[in-house]
Motif scaffolding. Structure first.
Motif, mmCIF file in Angstrom:
data_model
loop_
_atom_site.group_PDB
_atom_site.id
_atom_site.type_symbol
_atom_site.label_atom_id
_atom_site.label_comp_id
_atom_site.label_asym_id
_atom_site.label_seq_id
_atom_site.Cartn_x
_atom_site.Cartn_y
_atom_site.Cartn_z
ATOM 1 N N ALA A 109 -7.097 42.830 15.514
ATOM 2 C CA ALA A 109 -8.618 42.283 15.674
ATOM 3 C C ALA A 109 -8.810 41.129 14.566
ATOM 4 O O ALA A 109 -9.371 40.090 14.942
ATOM 5 C CB ALA A 109 -9.647 43.218 15.687
ATOM 6 N N ASP A 130 -11.584 38.216 14.454
ATOM 7 C CA ASP A 130 -12.491 38.915 14.165
ATOM 8 C C ASP A 130 -12.985 38.971 12.903
ATOM 9 O O ASP A 130 -12.296 39.212 12.049
ATOM 10 C CB ASP A 130 -12.417 40.496 14.805
ATOM 11 C CG ASP A 130 -13.662 41.371 14.769
ATOM 12 O OD1 ASP A 130 -14.553 40.943 14.036
ATOM 13 O OD2 ASP A 130 -13.569 42.438 15.209
ATOM 14 N N HIS A 131 -14.262 38.605 12.441
ATOM 15 C CA HIS A 131 -14.646 38.237 10.734
ATOM 16 C C HIS A 131 -14.841 39.851 10.423
ATOM 17 O O HIS A 131 -14.402 39.957 9.327
ATOM 18 C CB HIS A 131 -15.760 37.360 10.772
ATOM 19 C CG HIS A 131 -15.572 36.135 11.031
ATOM 20 N ND1 HIS A 131 -14.565 35.367 10.801
ATOM 21 C CD2 HIS A 131 -15.997 35.365 12.413
ATOM 22 C CE1 HIS A 131 -14.812 34.099 11.385
ATOM 23 N NE2 HIS A 131 -15.540 34.011 12.279
ATOM 24 N N ASP A 132 -15.473 40.573 11.171
ATOM 25 C CA ASP A 132 -15.769 41.863 10.912
ATOM 26 C C ASP A 132 -14.420 42.731 10.456
ATOM 27 O O ASP A 132 -14.207 43.533 9.494
ATOM 28 C CB ASP A 132 -16.733 42.634 11.889
ATOM 29 C CG ASP A 132 -18.077 42.071 11.734
ATOM 30 O OD1 ASP A 132 -18.453 41.572 11.060
ATOM 31 O OD2 ASP A 132 -18.596 42.160 12.928
ATOM 32 N N ALA A 133 -13.487 42.344 11.063
ATOM 33 C CA ALA A 133 -12.061 43.301 10.839
ATOM 34 C C ALA A 133 -11.349 42.784 9.740
ATOM 35 O O ALA A 133 -11.021 43.280 9.280
ATOM 36 C CB ALA A 133 -11.087 42.945 12.331
#
Length: 179
Positions: free
Chosen positions: A3, A8-11
């Motif tokens: 991710a 995906d920045h949260d990942a």
């Protein structure tokens, strides 16, 4: 990991949370300066984020990230050394260069010597351990790996590795405190 590689920045934020302490510890050991260490940590994660697409997943992410951290810290040290050299050599007195000694107030000579002496005593004590105990302790000391990684490198089970590490630490503690 997939991710984060996909953008995906949260990942990636989760990867940062997982590896922040290791990266911080690594760059602190190299720079020995909180401000430089902070710069190196920021540089490490910036480079990791911008080059994450090049990570091929053949090695562990922590290994790849640690290598980036080491390089970032060394580049900061090189930059600082080069800047001080340029500053010291930029002053002239007629045709001769003046000798400028730049005092680094952050260096604790006594503390550095004490750490070096303690490290030498520890290394000598490790060399005096029985070979099975010495082997796992040297793997741990050189790489600062987890028990599972030490077990894999030593070719042992995790419980056997834990047992040997415990016995090695006890023997070292006894040798180092009895002197």
């Amino acid at each position: 990991m997939k991710a984060a590689k996909g953008g995906d920045h949260d990942a990636f934020a989760e990867l940062w949370r997982r590896h922040f302490k290791r990266v911080s510890r690594t760059v602190n050991q190299i720079t020995r300066n909180p401000a430089d260490a902070e710069d190196a940590v920021q540089d490490t994660f910036l480079k990791a984020y911008s080059h994450l697409h090049t990570f091929n997943c053949q090695a562990k992410f922590s290994t790849w990230l640690t290598r980036i951290a080491i390089n970032s810290a060394l580049m900061i040290l090189r930059g600082r050394r080069s800047h001080l050299y340029t500053l010291a050599n930029s002053f002239t007195d007629g045709e001769t260069w003046l000798e400028w000694e730049v005092q680094d107030g952050r260096v604790d000579i006594e503390g550095t010597y004490a750490k070096k002496e303690a490290s030498q005593k520890l290394n000598a004590a490790i060399l005096n351990l029985r070979p099975p105990l010495r082997h796992v302790m040297q793997i741990y000391q050189q790489n600062d790996n987890s028990m599972a990684e030490i077990a894999e490198i030593a070719g042992l089970s995790i419980p056997a590795t834990k047992s040997r590490m415990l016995r090695a630490r006890r023997a070292l503690r006894q040798r180092l405190t009895s002197k």
